[in-house]
Scaffold this motif. Structure first.
Motif, PDB file in Angstrom:
ATOM      1  N   THR A  44       0.840  -1.204   0.000  1.00 18.21           N
ATOM      2  CA  THR A  44       0.000   0.000   0.000  1.00 18.21           C
ATOM      3  C   THR A  44       0.873   1.252   0.000  1.00 18.21           C
ATOM      4  OG1 THR A  44      -1.683  -1.211   1.234  1.00 18.21           O
ATOM      5  CG2 THR A  44      -1.865   1.180   1.223  1.00 18.21           C
ATOM      6  N   LYS A  45       1.908   1.246   0.835  1.00 20.06           N
ATOM      7  CA  LYS A  45       2.829   2.390   0.853  1.00 20.06           C
ATOM      8  C   LYS A  45       3.485   2.578  -0.510  1.00 20.06           C
ATOM      9  CE  LYS A  45       4.277   2.155   5.695  1.00 20.06           C
ATOM     10  NZ  LYS A  45       5.435   2.128   6.612  1.00 20.06           N
ATOM     11  N   ARG A  46       3.868   1.455  -1.119  1.00 18.97           N
ATOM     12  CA  ARG A  46       4.531   1.525  -2.424  1.00 18.97           C
ATOM     13  C   ARG A  46       3.586   2.142  -3.462  1.00 18.97           C
ATOM     14  NH1 ARG A  46       7.581  -0.450  -6.760  1.00 18.97           N
ATOM     15  NH2 ARG A  46       6.209  -1.493  -8.239  1.00 18.97           N
ATOM     16  N   ALA A  47       2.310   1.703  -3.440  1.00 14.54           N
ATOM     17  CA  ALA A  47       1.333   2.232  -4.400  1.00 14.54           C
ATOM     18  C   ALA A  47       1.145   3.737  -4.196  1.00 14.54           C
ATOM     19  CB  ALA A  47      -0.002   1.503  -4.251  1.00 14.54           C
ATOM     20  N   MET A  48       1.125   4.170  -2.945  1.00 12.65           N
ATOM     21  CA  MET A  48       0.936   5.605  -2.689  1.00 12.65           C
ATOM     22  C   MET A  48       2.151   6.404  -3.109  1.00 12.65           C
ATOM     23  SD  MET A  48      -1.472   6.003   0.558  1.00 12.65           S
ATOM     24  CE  MET A  48      -0.465   5.138   1.696  1.00 12.65           C
ATOM     25  N   ASP A  49       3.321   5.834  -2.913  1.00 14.30           N
ATOM     26  CA  ASP A  49       4.556   6.486  -3.346  1.00 14.30           C
ATOM     27  C   ASP A  49       4.551   6.652  -4.869  1.00 14.30           C
ATOM     28  OD1 ASP A  49       7.027   7.644  -3.058  1.00 14.30           O
ATOM     29  OD2 ASP A  49       8.123   5.740  -2.980  1.00 14.30           O
ATOM     30  N   PHE A  73       2.295   6.270  10.673  1.00 23.59           N
ATOM     31  CA  PHE A  73       1.842   5.034  10.023  1.00 23.59           C
ATOM     32  C   PHE A  73       2.388   4.890   8.600  1.00 23.59           C
ATOM     33  CE2 PHE A  73      -1.949   5.523  12.950  1.00 23.59           C
ATOM     34  CZ  PHE A  73      -1.556   4.502  13.798  1.00 23.59           C
ATOM     35  N   LEU A  74       2.590   6.006   7.911  1.00 25.02           N
ATOM     36  CA  LEU A  74       2.991   5.942   6.495  1.00 25.02           C
ATOM     37  C   LEU A  74       4.501   6.084   6.294  1.00 25.02           C
ATOM     38  CD1 LEU A  74       0.227   7.945   4.606  1.00 25.02           C
ATOM     39  CD2 LEU A  74       0.423   5.483   4.954  1.00 25.02           C
ATOM     40  N   GLU A  75       5.242   6.272   7.376  1.00 27.69           N
ATOM     41  CA  GLU A  75       6.678   6.439   7.273  1.00 27.69           C
ATOM     42  C   GLU A  75       7.285   5.430   6.298  1.00 27.69           C
ATOM     43  OE1 GLU A  75       8.847   5.566  10.815  1.00 27.69           O
ATOM     44  OE2 GLU A  75      10.486   6.844  10.190  1.00 27.69           O
ATOM     45  N   LEU A  79       3.151  12.835   3.228  1.00 26.28           N
ATOM     46  CA  LEU A  79       2.179  13.318   2.235  1.00 26.28           C
ATOM     47  C   LEU A  79       1.429  14.538   2.759  1.00 26.28           C
ATOM     48  CD1 LEU A  79       0.610   9.852   1.285  1.00 26.28           C
ATOM     49  CD2 LEU A  79       2.319  11.131  -0.026  1.00 26.28           C
ATOM     50  N   PRO A  80       0.802  15.285   1.868  1.00 26.69           N
ATOM     51  CA  PRO A  80      -0.170  16.283   2.330  1.00 26.69           C
ATOM     52  C   PRO A  80      -1.295  15.558   3.081  1.00 26.69           C
ATOM     53  CG  PRO A  80       0.266  16.511  -0.031  1.00 26.69           C
ATOM     54  CD  PRO A  80       0.897  15.228   0.405  1.00 26.69           C
ATOM     55  N   VAL A  81      -1.752  16.140   4.177  1.00 25.79           N
ATOM     56  CA  VAL A  81      -2.782  15.482   4.995  1.00 25.79           C
ATOM     57  C   VAL A  81      -3.789  16.513   5.481  1.00 25.79           C
ATOM     58  CG1 VAL A  81      -3.250  14.098   7.073  1.00 25.79           C
ATOM     59  CG2 VAL A  81      -1.064  13.816   5.893  1.00 25.79           C
ATOM     60  N   ALA A  82      -5.077  16.153   5.425  1.00 23.86           N
ATOM     61  CA  ALA A  82      -6.097  16.883   6.178  1.00 23.86           C
ATOM     62  C   ALA A  82      -6.446  15.999   7.359  1.00 23.86           C
ATOM     63  CB  ALA A  82      -7.322  17.154   5.324  1.00 23.86           C
ATOM     64  N   TRP A 242      -7.063  -2.647  -6.438  1.00 26.39           N
ATOM     65  CA  TRP A 242      -7.324  -1.707  -7.538  1.00 26.39           C
ATOM     66  C   TRP A 242      -6.312  -0.556  -7.509  1.00 26.39           C
ATOM     67  CZ3 TRP A 242      -8.866   3.477  -7.329  1.00 26.39           C
ATOM     68  CH2 TRP A 242      -9.312   4.026  -8.536  1.00 26.39           C
ATOM     69  N   LEU A 243      -6.038  -0.035  -6.302  1.00 25.42           N
ATOM     70  CA  LEU A 243      -5.109   1.083  -6.159  1.00 25.42           C
ATOM     71  C   LEU A 243      -3.708   0.682  -6.638  1.00 25.42           C
ATOM     72  CD1 LEU A 243      -5.376   3.989  -4.839  1.00 25.42           C
ATOM     73  CD2 LEU A 243      -4.183   3.024  -2.874  1.00 25.42           C
ATOM     74  N   GLU A 244      -3.299  -0.527  -6.296  1.00 27.97           N
ATOM     75  CA  GLU A 244      -1.964  -0.989  -6.718  1.00 27.97           C
ATOM     76  C   GLU A 244      -1.901  -1.131  -8.229  1.00 27.97           C
ATOM     77  OE1 GLU A 244      -1.197  -4.523  -4.333  1.00 27.97           O
ATOM     78  OE2 GLU A 244      -1.685  -3.366  -2.528  1.00 27.97           O
TER      79      GLU A 244
END
Ligand SMILES: [Mg+2]
Length: 256
Positions: A44-49, A73-75, A79-82, A242-244
């Motif tokens: 998941t982290k890889r996909a977001m990167d 958690f995402l270290e 990322l930008p975060v709200a 799907w995200l990956e």
């Protein structure tokens, strides 16, 4: 529970001009017994990167959590975060903005809830800068009692907004919501001029779906429940799969 089928945007969908906004709990990770016990899968982290890179940074987390929790958690991603349902926001450039908060008001809510928490084991009161969250993940049968306790603690206080989520009831010291946060991001680079996509799992995500739908974007509900979202992932795993795939696709298209 029966399997819920997915109707996700087809992989042929061109996402290269999208701004992607993702809820965290129940969307990227399962709801754990304690809020701090969640783990983000390496894939998941890889996909977001990948997504962040191929979208020129137009990927943000829009969550009820504190921004600092998401960073942990995402270290190593930053990322930008709200955070806190739109009451706090960190832009792509790193600028922090936060709704002004009456700390004494939140303190009195916490004090009023203390006897209820002392009487019931397994409940967790989470103090955030702009809200107080009462988690009952370990005692789901206490849902109605928790709702009543929060109502009692806040009903004579102005400026408090109650939000009911999955296994949590939250008293927020401000009215900003996840939809407002997405609107704010879309007014700034690198999000401005892009078409929004938002995925979330909870009733608190409906404000964001409404904004995304109004802007002609893609709204994705993760899991069961009534929604105004136009697509659905049957489960967190379906969504992450799907995200990956789209992250890989976009990366390939960018490299070509
Ligand atoms: Mg969620």
């Amino acid at each position: 529970m029966s399997e819920l089928s997915s109707s996700l945007p087809p992989l042929s969908f061109d996402l290269s001009n999208m701004a992607v906004f993702l809820d965290f709990d129940g969307t990227l990770v399962d709801i754990a017994e304690r809020p701090d016990a969640v783990i983000v899968a390496p894939a998941t982290k890889r996909a977001m990167d990948q997504l962040s890179t191929t979208l020129s940074g137009a990927l943000a987390i829009v969550t009820g959590r504190n921004i600092s929790d998401i960073d942990r958690f995402l270290e190593p991603l930053h990322l930008p975060v709200a955070g806190v349902h739109g009451l706090e926001r960190r832009s792509h450039g790193g600028a922090l903005s936060a709704y002004p908060v009456d700390a004494a008001l939140l303190e009195s809510v916490a004090e009023r809830l203390a006897p209820f928490l002392a009487a019931e084991k397994g409940l967790l009161l989470e103090r955030k800068r702009s809200s107080i969250a009462l988690h009952y993940r370990a005692r789901p049968e206490l849902k109605d009692a928790c709702v009543a306790a929060i109502d009692r603690a806040t009903d004579d206080l102005g400026g408090i907004h109650i939000l009911r989520g999955k296994m949590v009831i939250e008293a927020k010291a401000g009215s900003s919501n996840k939809g407002d946060a997405i609107d704010a991001f879309l007014g700034e680079p690198p999000f401005a001029g892009r078409v929004p996509l938002f995925a979330g799992d909870d009733v608190t995500d409906e404000d964001a779906f409404a904004v995304v739908n109004r802007r002609g974007g893609i709204s994705i509900k993760v899991g069961p429940g009534e929604t105004s979202a136009s697509y659905r992932a049957g489960s967190i795993d379906d969504f992450l799969g799907w995200l990956e795939l789209i992250a890989d696709d976009l990366e390939r298209a960018n490299g070509a």
